[in-house]
Design an enzyme around this catalytic site. Sequence first.
Site: not given
Length: 298
Positions: A56, A125
């Site tokens: 994003d 992540y």
Amino acid sequence: MTRLRIDLAYNGAAFHGWAAQPGCRTVQGTVEEALRRITRMPDAGSLRLTVAGRTDAGVHATHQVCHVDVPDQTLGQCVGHMNLTPVQALQTRLSRMMPDDIAIHGISVAPAGFDARFSALERTYVYRIADARVPWDPRLKDFAWRTDRELDIAQMNAAAALTLGLHDFGSFAIANPGGTTIREVKTAYWQRVPTRPLLGPGMGERYHTPAVESGLLCFTIVADAFARNMVRSLVGACVQVGMGKRDVDWFAGKMRVPLREGSTGPIAPQGLTLEHIAYPADDELAARAERIRAKRTL
């Protein structure tokens, strides 16, 4: 036609995410535009990148992977005057055209059956937080989320442990059209980065400068794949637990009943970095891609 694997990294602060969007600066759009200029293929749809993990706006990547299919003749034309192979020439030219917030780490001919998205075994992540335990370092403003509260890492780890295994993460994610929010989390934990002073031999105390990430809270999560907003929403929920606004039982309830609502929305993007994409052995790539395309069930 030759399928190429591209390994790259980027600082996401000035990008509107990975995916190309009209009128917006994106990572995909920037790389594809450079590829079209190098290959002299002006058609916007002629060279399309397929990525392992869409990030994003504001999210970073130290290891992102994508693939692109290039006509053999076009690839050969990339050499020009260079004494390099076509792939080496393309990597050199593409690297030179990248802005400072994108780095091309490698381009290689992809093995048979390789798909950057569907062949991936797992993605890693890390989300970084600067809480009240450490003095705020302004250099981290694009790479860590800041709070003036001290977070309870033990409670946050108790919540994170509930995510391990195959679950429906509908409370923390948005499904793609026709898809699900069922994912398998393999690793999920919080830790505080130890203080690592940069102290050289013979230097006095005035040179005792801590490394930039010293003292940060880091959430590491590894899964076969992630649904949209999943990581940041899990982090946001863990932070609520760490602040004492919610308890672990509340988090457990969200895991049991996959219902999306306001209390489990995503935290700010700048603390999140895609750190690694792992793939199986070359002879397992096609089979992995076929399995992962199937709609998941519990």
